[in-house]
Design an enzyme around this catalytic site. Structure first.
Site, short mmCIF file in Angstrom:
data_model
loop_
_atom_site.label_atom_id
_atom_site.label_comp_id
_atom_site.label_asym_id
_atom_site.label_seq_id
_atom_site.Cartn_x
_atom_site.Cartn_y
_atom_site.Cartn_z
N TYR A 202 -5.33 -25.26 -1.64
CA TYR A 202 -4.58 -24.39 -2.55
C TYR A 202 -5.28 -24.31 -3.90
O TYR A 202 -5.47 -23.22 -4.46
CB TYR A 202 -3.16 -24.93 -2.74
CG TYR A 202 -2.34 -24.15 -3.73
CD1 TYR A 202 -1.69 -22.98 -3.35
CD2 TYR A 202 -2.22 -24.57 -5.06
CE1 TYR A 202 -0.94 -22.25 -4.27
CE2 TYR A 202 -1.48 -23.84 -5.97
CZ TYR A 202 -0.84 -22.69 -5.58
OH TYR A 202 -0.11 -21.97 -6.48
N SER B 125 -3.67 -20.37 -11.28
CA SER B 125 -2.98 -21.64 -11.53
C SER B 125 -3.88 -22.52 -12.38
O SER B 125 -5.12 -22.42 -12.29
CB SER B 125 -2.67 -22.35 -10.21
OG SER B 125 -2.28 -23.69 -10.42
#
Length: 268
Positions: free
Chosen positions: A155, A142
């Site tokens: 995360y 990401s």
């Protein structure tokens, strides 16, 4: 035996929806037989049936919850078989609350799926692929690996781990014929948002990429043999400058003496 990576079996985790399902579709259309891995048997079977009918490739279903050690063992064993030459490490999740408000069990599950599973599978793939002359590993990370202050920190930290793992593997495994790519999507329209209790439509529309576009861009980076692919980044020079600055620090990251600014502060 040397696997032909253009027609090797591709094992895709998190294949029942979103990024994983689109990867399965695109790889099938490139002629790769598939092993589709996820928890949702009904969705996996439907996807496999559609891809067999539309492309003629074989599509095997392997139902597994990668947070469970026994299931991870089964997937690792299939990955090590001689026909597999491409791993797409895509399965992942996000917390539905902040790190401080999440339970230990929720955090453990996040780490198992986002860190433990891709690490184990990448290790198995690297070992197996090297024995047969090469292969390819795609790790879905990401952009939060580069913008950790913009989202839930646990995360983001797992995605920073994926980037570091990928760059390290790319450096250590290239000599054994293994190509490693880290894909760093920005906000992408998938079900992970709803599952974690977040609304993707709360983002400005110009910030959200459709999943088909994201995977197609990632595969263009794959074909170009990029180590890191950032589908939304208009200027590749920005990433190159970032990497150059990081590497330039290398000679000064481990020295006998503390930097002068710290010695001066200690003496004051």
């Amino acid at each position: 035996m040397t696997t032909n990576p253009q027609r090797a079996t591709a094992l895709v985790t998190g294949a029942s929806s979103g990024i994983g399902a689109v990867y399965a579709d695109r790889l099938a259309r490139r002629g790769h037989p598939l092993v589709l891995v996820a928890r949702d048997a009904e969705r996996l079977n439907a996807l496999a049936a559609r891809l067999r009918a539309e492309t003629g490739v074989s599509a095997e279903v392997l139902v597994a919850d990668l947070t469970r050690p026994d299931a991870l063992d089964r997937v690792a064993a299939r990955l090590a078989e001689p026909d597999v030459g491409l791993l797409v490490n895509n399965a992942g999740m996000a917390l539905s609350d902040t790190l401080a408000e999440s339970t230990p069990e929720q955090v453990a599950r996040l780490l198992a799926l986002n860190v433990g599973a891709p690490t184990r599978l990448a290790a198995v793939a690297a070992r197996a692929f090297a024995l047969r002359g090469g292969g390819e590993i795609v790790n879905i990370g990401s952009v939060l690996a580069l913008a950790t202050e913009r989202f839930e920190p646990a995360y983001a930290a797992t995605k920073a781990f994926v980037l570091t793992l990928s760059q390290g593997l790319a450096a250590t495994e290239a000599a054994r014929g293994i190509y490693v790519q880290a894909v760093l999507p920005g906000a992408t329209r998938t079900e992970i948002w709803a599952r974690s209790g977040k609304d993707i439509d709360a983002f400005p529309p110009e910030m959200v990429m459709e999943v088909d576009d994201m995977v197609d861009a990632a595969l263009a980076g794959f074909d170009a043999r990029e180590t890191v692919t950032i589908p939304a980044l208009p200027d590749a020079g920005q990433w190159q400058a970032y990497e150059a600055a990081r590497l330039a620090m290398g000679p000064n990251l481990s020295l006998r003496d503390p930097a002068a600014r710290y010695r001066a502060a200690a003496a004051a």
